[in-house]
Design a protein around this motif. Structure first.
Motif, mmCIF file in Angstrom:
data_model
loop_
_atom_site.group_PDB
_atom_site.id
_atom_site.type_symbol
_atom_site.label_atom_id
_atom_site.label_comp_id
_atom_site.label_asym_id
_atom_site.label_seq_id
_atom_site.Cartn_x
_atom_site.Cartn_y
_atom_site.Cartn_z
ATOM 1 N N UNK A 58 0.814 -1.211 0.000
ATOM 2 C CA UNK A 58 0.000 0.000 0.000
ATOM 3 C C UNK A 58 0.847 1.260 0.000
ATOM 4 N N UNK A 59 2.174 1.114 -0.031
ATOM 5 C CA UNK A 59 3.066 2.272 -0.044
ATOM 6 C C UNK A 59 3.302 2.801 -1.450
ATOM 7 N N UNK A 60 4.230 3.723 -1.553
ATOM 8 C CA UNK A 60 4.497 4.384 -2.825
ATOM 9 C C UNK A 60 5.686 3.836 -3.584
ATOM 10 N N UNK A 61 6.454 2.920 -3.003
ATOM 11 C CA UNK A 61 7.627 2.371 -3.690
ATOM 12 C C UNK A 61 7.211 1.077 -4.378
ATOM 13 N N UNK A 62 7.315 1.061 -5.681
ATOM 14 C CA UNK A 62 6.957 -0.131 -6.451
ATOM 15 C C UNK A 62 8.012 -0.363 -7.517
ATOM 16 N N UNK A 63 8.757 -1.447 -7.370
ATOM 17 C CA UNK A 63 9.787 -1.818 -8.339
ATOM 18 C C UNK A 63 9.979 -3.324 -8.287
ATOM 19 N N UNK A 64 10.974 -3.802 -9.018
ATOM 20 C CA UNK A 64 11.193 -5.255 -9.106
ATOM 21 C C UNK A 64 11.524 -5.891 -7.758
ATOM 22 N N UNK A 65 12.063 -5.124 -6.828
ATOM 23 C CA UNK A 65 12.448 -5.674 -5.526
ATOM 24 C C UNK A 65 11.429 -5.370 -4.435
ATOM 25 N N UNK A 67 7.082 -4.122 -3.509
ATOM 26 C CA UNK A 67 5.691 -4.429 -3.842
ATOM 27 C C UNK A 67 5.367 -3.973 -5.266
ATOM 28 N N UNK A 68 4.534 -4.711 -5.932
ATOM 29 C CA UNK A 68 4.221 -4.435 -7.331
ATOM 30 C C UNK A 68 2.785 -3.968 -7.517
ATOM 31 N N UNK A 69 2.640 -2.923 -8.302
ATOM 32 C CA UNK A 69 1.300 -2.458 -8.659
ATOM 33 C C UNK A 69 0.603 -3.451 -9.581
ATOM 34 N N UNK A 70 1.379 -4.351 -10.168
ATOM 35 C CA UNK A 70 0.836 -5.346 -11.091
ATOM 36 C C UNK A 70 0.249 -6.566 -10.379
ATOM 37 N N UNK A 71 0.436 -6.669 -9.074
ATOM 38 C CA UNK A 71 -0.068 -7.817 -8.323
ATOM 39 C C UNK A 71 -1.586 -7.883 -8.432
ATOM 40 N N UNK A 72 -2.087 -8.983 -8.927
ATOM 41 C CA UNK A 72 -3.542 -9.146 -9.118
ATOM 42 C C UNK A 72 -4.291 -9.161 -7.782
ATOM 43 N N UNK A 77 -8.057 -6.485 -4.114
ATOM 44 C CA UNK A 77 -8.381 -5.948 -2.787
ATOM 45 C C UNK A 77 -8.605 -4.440 -2.860
ATOM 46 N N UNK A 78 -7.749 -3.756 -3.582
ATOM 47 C CA UNK A 78 -7.884 -2.308 -3.709
ATOM 48 C C UNK A 78 -9.200 -1.944 -4.394
ATOM 49 N N UNK A 79 -9.548 -2.677 -5.433
ATOM 50 C CA UNK A 79 -10.798 -2.418 -6.143
ATOM 51 C C UNK A 79 -12.030 -2.624 -5.281
ATOM 52 N N UNK A 80 -11.928 -3.519 -4.311
ATOM 53 C CA UNK A 80 -13.054 -3.795 -3.412
ATOM 54 C C UNK A 80 -13.000 -2.954 -2.140
#
Length: 131
Positions: A58-65, A67-72, A77-80
Motif C-alpha cells: 500500500x506504499x508508494x515504492x513499487x519496483x522489481x524488488x 511491492x508491485x502495482x501489477x499484483x492481481x 483488494x484495492x478495487x473492493x
C-alpha cells in the motif's frame, strides 16, 4: 480501511517482518547494505543499497524488488476497498490461488486475520518479533 494496512499485504504477507520493509523504518545505513547484500544473493544480480526499501503493497515504492502495482491480489483488494483478502467473502478465490497454494503461510495468515481481526493480528505479530 484500517490505517495499519501497510503492515500486512492484501495477500497476508507480513510486511513488518521483511528486512526490505524494515530498512526504511530503521534508517540504518549498515542494515541497508546488509539487506542489499542478502538480496544480491537471493535474486542473483547485484543489488545496490539505493535499490533497497519497500513501503509494502500500500506504499508508494513499487519496483522489481518491492511491492508491485501489477499484483492481481493487490488490484482486487484495492478495487473492493479491502485491506486484506480476509475481508472478502470469496476468499480463497481463483485470483488468490493462482499466486498462493492452499495451506501457504500467507493463506494461514489470512485465516488468522479473519479469526482475530486485523488490528489484533498485527499486534500479535509485532509482539512475536519483539526480543
Amino acid at each position: 480501511m484500517t490505517m495499519r494496512r501497510a503492515e500486512v499485504g492484501p495477500c497476508g504477507n507480513i510486511c513488518g517482518g521483511c528486512p526490505d520493509f524494515r530498512v526504511l523504518k530503521k534508517g540504518d545505513d549498515a542494515f541497508r547494505r546488509q539487506v542489499a547484500a542478502n538480496l544480491t544473493q537471493e535474486v542473483g544480480r547485484p543489488v545496490s543499497p539505493e535499490e533497497v526499501g519497500c513501503e509494502g503493497c500500500w506504499g508508494g515504492i513499487h519496483n522489481a524488488l518491492a511491492a508491485s502495482l501489477e499484483c492481481r491480489i493487490r488490484q482486487c483488494a484495492d478495487g473492493k476497498g479491502f485491506a486484506t483478502c480476509a475481508e472478502c467473502g470469496d476468499f480463497p478465490c481463483v485470483v488468490y490461488l493462482k499466486q498462493f497454494q492452499e495451506g501457504s503461510r500467507c493463506e494461514r495468515n489470512i485465516r488468522a486475520i479473519q479469526a482475530a481481526g486485523l488490528d489484533q493480528w498485527i499486534d500479535r505479530q509485532v509482539k512475536e518479533r519483539e526480543p
